[in-house]
Enzyme design. Structure first.
Site, PDB file in Angstrom:
ATOM      1  N   CYS A 109       0.965  -1.151   0.012  1.00 40.62           N
ATOM      2  CA  CYS A 109       0.102  -0.093   0.013  1.00 40.62           C
ATOM      3  C   CYS A 109       0.734   1.265  -0.063  1.00 40.62           C
ATOM      4  O   CYS A 109       1.622   1.375  -1.102  1.00 40.62           O
ATOM      5  CB  CYS A 109      -0.855   0.077   1.114  1.00 40.62           C
ATOM      6  SG  CYS A 109      -2.147  -1.246   1.221  1.00 40.62           S
ATOM      7  N   ARG A 153     -11.640   5.772  -4.254  1.00 39.18           N
ATOM      8  CA  ARG A 153     -10.956   4.749  -3.695  1.00 39.18           C
ATOM      9  C   ARG A 153     -11.012   3.314  -4.592  1.00 39.18           C
ATOM     10  O   ARG A 153     -12.225   3.113  -4.720  1.00 39.18           O
ATOM     11  CB  ARG A 153     -10.830   4.490  -2.322  1.00 39.18           C
ATOM     12  CG  ARG A 153     -10.534   5.632  -1.520  1.00 39.18           C
ATOM     13  CD  ARG A 153     -10.539   5.394   0.084  1.00 39.18           C
ATOM     14  NE  ARG A 153      -9.558   4.430   0.611  1.00 39.18           N
ATOM     15  CZ  ARG A 153      -8.340   4.984   0.879  1.00 39.18           C
ATOM     16  NH1 ARG A 153      -8.033   6.214   0.729  1.00 39.18           N
ATOM     17  NH2 ARG A 153      -7.135   4.225   1.054  1.00 39.18           N
ATOM     18  N   HIS A 210      -3.271  -5.936   0.778  1.00 38.44           N
ATOM     19  CA  HIS A 210      -3.085  -6.560   1.596  1.00 38.44           C
ATOM     20  C   HIS A 210      -4.375  -7.597   2.195  1.00 38.44           C
ATOM     21  O   HIS A 210      -4.643  -8.360   1.245  1.00 38.44           O
ATOM     22  CB  HIS A 210      -3.399  -5.053   2.893  1.00 38.44           C
ATOM     23  CG  HIS A 210      -4.794  -4.638   2.782  1.00 38.44           C
ATOM     24  ND1 HIS A 210      -4.979  -3.482   1.781  1.00 38.44           N
ATOM     25  CD2 HIS A 210      -5.874  -4.928   3.570  1.00 38.44           C
ATOM     26  CE1 HIS A 210      -6.298  -3.423   2.062  1.00 38.44           C
ATOM     27  NE2 HIS A 210      -6.748  -3.888   2.982  1.00 38.44           N
TER      28      HIS A 210
END
Lengths: 237, 479
Positions: free
Chosen positions: A93, A126, A189
């Site tokens: 990230c 996002r 993740h």
């Protein structure tokens, strides 16, 4: 045998289960009778690059990432020497974005380490959701969860995988993450390693090879890992 | 008396139709066997989109909104129980349906046909991200903010985003007084940023083994940096998570002295503490219960509720420093009759065995639930159910931030996992050296343990699993 794992700035970069990635590496070494020592470096601690075998750099919010960015600039030469020498790095990230040239946000410009030939520009919405990748050199799919505002564009660098489901680097070019020497940068993740033991073992093997010149790891019983991985593949593909 | 909302005759007629249609829909839904906690609200809002305003406008005394990551439902329900024990009529979304439609449902269920509402108070649990939508219709007098922790990341991005949404909502009602947890630096910074009036509660002494525990586990703390200047906060002590006595060495931001303070917390079979120096005792479990009760206490004190002043004539009994001291006898008595609601440490008796159902939807909540479970040292069994529907958060990474190594406790005889993400959960436990078996359904997991042992059974579930399991345990109790 013993590997030294450096977890960089968990006091700032601790989003999305980074602890799971550390835990996974430690346990998979332990199950093979190999010791692991994890050093958590706080923001202003001096980093012992010479004594480190694996570096994990996780994700954080933009505010925290800015502080990390300033700190990383001071390690620029040491970090670069470590990476060029084949030191293993997992950057997830925000950590991944800082491996590139820069991260442009609506509030400013964060200079990266330029270890990976890529740059990132913030955009909305996002890109969030489950994600599945294929990396031809790995025996089965890579699964995870992504949640990033940044759109990453690769230069002359190999992607970590091609996107079978989800968004990836920018939601457009079908590529996800980047690899160079023994650095893996990725948005996955979930956390990444427990459900992708082949990726975990790849990192461990690289580090063991560099430190002790041994290649190949003894196999483990990965039935639970494989099932959890397969579940995501079957559900979304 | 609240200012009533001016409505035209046409609007009034439409409101009445909306309420009646919603009541009919609820009745139909119940016949079909559904819980229907948000259906009446949805129906009414389809007929009259701003139906909440005229209904809320009829509340005679105060409207209290309860927000925060953990403890909303319990805090709201205990508050409602206390006010009802005062003899008040209270509108309350008891089942924790906390989006606009769920809140509208609570009002509709309480209203008479035609839309007339007979209520002194409204106790409304409000989802942080929906607060803006709710506050555009309902203007609460008070907002209790329990705490701010990491929760459901993929819905809101990050805790910063949640805080911004909540700040915008609070600023829409500038006269609304905030009741804030002084021990949570995130809540306090948020309160300061809004400019709204606020009053604080907190725990003045370190409780339990929180200090060593949190340092050892490195429990994820959201608020470790000062929101004002970015410096690392320094702590005299932690309670859990980022809660504690903190100060910023750079800009001077620090834990405010709470007006309503607890001290001398004892966590054992029963929970004891002093509230403003007065003894409180309860069967509720865990340190978080002290915070929930303090939040309720703060409102009762602000409002000068009679139950804390049984012997007072109409002396001034509101706010800090009243002329006479409160008395906790009645408070404790009401608490002793309080039964945990809907999956908040709710106990069922099945075939002569205790089954405890607990909602655990984020790392802090999970860790606190594990702590509370281990306060009871008797042998026990455990079922964990993890779903990833959108109300749960589609991202289950947070499981890796829970200290599951705590359940490698010898009092826990067996663990079974189930739910949509049972495999993730199983894998998570594997990496803490805990063997768990898988069950196809939560019901099968529960039955397996009821069959195999007589120990107390704990069932920890996240949000969307709660409703069906609750219903199942209720039916099983009746059998």
């Amino acid at each position: 045998m013993k590997l030294e794992i450096a977890h960089l700035f968990p006091d700032l970069l601790n989003l999305y289960g980074d602890r799971g990635n550390i835990r996974c590496m430690v346990m998979r070494l332990k199950w093979r009778g190999i010791d692991a020592n994890v050093t958590e470096y706080r923001l202003n601690d001096p980093i012992d690059f010479g004594g480190t075998d694996i570096i994990l750099l996780g994700g954080g919010s933009d505010r925290e990432q800015q502080l990390v960015c300033e700190r990383l600039q001071k390690t620029r030469e040491d970090f670069s020497r470590y990476a060029e020498d084949g030191g293993t790095v997992l950057a997830v990230c925000g950590g991944y974005q800082l491996m590139g040239h820069y991260y442009e946000t609506k509030d400013g410009h964060m200079e990266g380490l330029s270890l990976l030939d890529l740059y990132t520009v913030q955009d909305s919405p996002r890109l969030t959701g489950n994600i599945i990748l294929k990396n031809e050199s790995l025996p089965y799919e890579i699964v995870g969860f992504e949640n990033h505002g940044g759109r990453t564009h690769l230069g002359n660098v190999t992607p970590f995988g091609s996107v079978l489901y989800g968004f990836g680097n920018n939601g457009k070019d079908g590529r996800e993450g980047a690899m160079y020497k023994n650095i893996i940068g990725t948005y996955l993740h979930g956390p990444l390693l427990p459900k992708n033991p082949h990726v975990c073992d790849l990192l461990l093997a690289k580090a063991l090879d560099r430190k002790y010149g041994i290649s190949g790891l003894s196999p483990l019983d990965d039935e639970t890992e494989r099932k959890a991985n397969r579940y995501i593949v079957d559900r979304f593909l | 008396m609240r200012t009533s909302i001016q409505r035209s005759i046409t609007e009034k007629l439409r409101d009445a139709i909306a309420v009646d249609a919603a009541k009919a829909a609820a009745a139909g839904s119940r016949l079909a066997g559904n819980q229907g906690t948000s259906l009446p609200g949805k129906t009414a809002m389809a007929v009259s989109p701003d139906i909440l305003a005229p209904l809320a406008g009829q509340v005679r005394r105060k409207i209290i909104a309860v927000c925060g990551t953990n403890g909303k439902t319990t805090t709201n329900n205990i508050l409602c129980t206390m006010l009802e024990a005062e003899g008040r009529k209270v509108v309350c979304n008891r089942l924790g349906s906390n989006m606009p439609a769920g809140i509208a449902s609570a009002f509709i269920n309480a209203a008479h046909p035609g839309g007339h509402l007979d209520a002194d108070y409204a106790c409304l649990e409000v989802d942080e991200a929906s607060a803006r939508l709710v506050f555009s219709h309902v203007k609460p007098d008070y907002l209790i903010l329990t705490n701010l922790f990491r929760d459901q990341l993929d819905r809101y991005g990050e805790i910063d985003i949640t805080m911004d949404l909540l700040k915008t909502a609070i600023r829409m009602v500038p006269e609304m007084k905030l009741i804030i947890n002084a021990d949570d630096p995130l809540s306090v910074s948020l309160a300061e940023e809004t400019g709204n009036p606020f009053v604080c509660y907190g725990i003045n002494t370190p409780a339990g083994h929180a200090i060593e525990e949190t340092l050892r586990t490195g429990e994820v703390r959201e608020g470790r940096f000062c929101r004002k200047c970015g410096a690392l906060l320094q702590y005299d002590f932690y309670q859990y998570g980022q809660m504690g006595k903190y100060r910023c060495p750079v800009c001077g931001f620090k834990r405010p002295d709470p007006v309503y303070a607890a001290s001398d917390v004892v966590l054992s079979e029963k929970l004891h503490f002093l509230a403003e120096g007065l003894p409180v005792e309860t069967d509720l479990k865990g340190l978080y219960s002290v915070y929930n009760l303090l939040a309720v206490w703060s409102f009762l004190r602000e409002e000068g509720c009679r139950l804390l002043f049984p012997d007072a004539d109409n002396a001034v009994i509101t706010g800090a420093g009243p002329r006479i001291r409160p008395d906790t006898t009645r408070f404790n008595e009401i608490l002793s009759h309080y039964h945990a609601q809907f999956g908040r440490n709710e106990t069922f008796c099945i075939d002569g065995r205790d089954v405890v159902l607990n909602l655990a939807k984020n790392p802090t909540g999970f860790n606190q639930n594990i702590e509370a479970m281990l306060e009871d040292s008797r042998p026990k069994r455990l079922v964990i159910v993890i779903n990833d529907n959108s109300a749960d958060g589609k991202d289950v990474s947070w499981l890796w931030d829970v200290d599951f190594d705590r359940i490698r406790d010898q009092s826990i005889r067996a663990v079974t996992v189930s739910g949509i993400r049972a495999l993730d959960m199983c894998l998570r436990l594997k990496y803490d050296g805990i063997e768990a078996d898988l069950a196809d359904t939560p019901e099968a997991a529960i039955e397996k343990h009821l069959r195999e042992g007589s120990e107390k059974l704990y069932v920890l579930v996240n949000y969307t699993a709660l409703f069906s399991i609750h219903q199942y345990l209720q039916e099983r109790t009746r059998k």
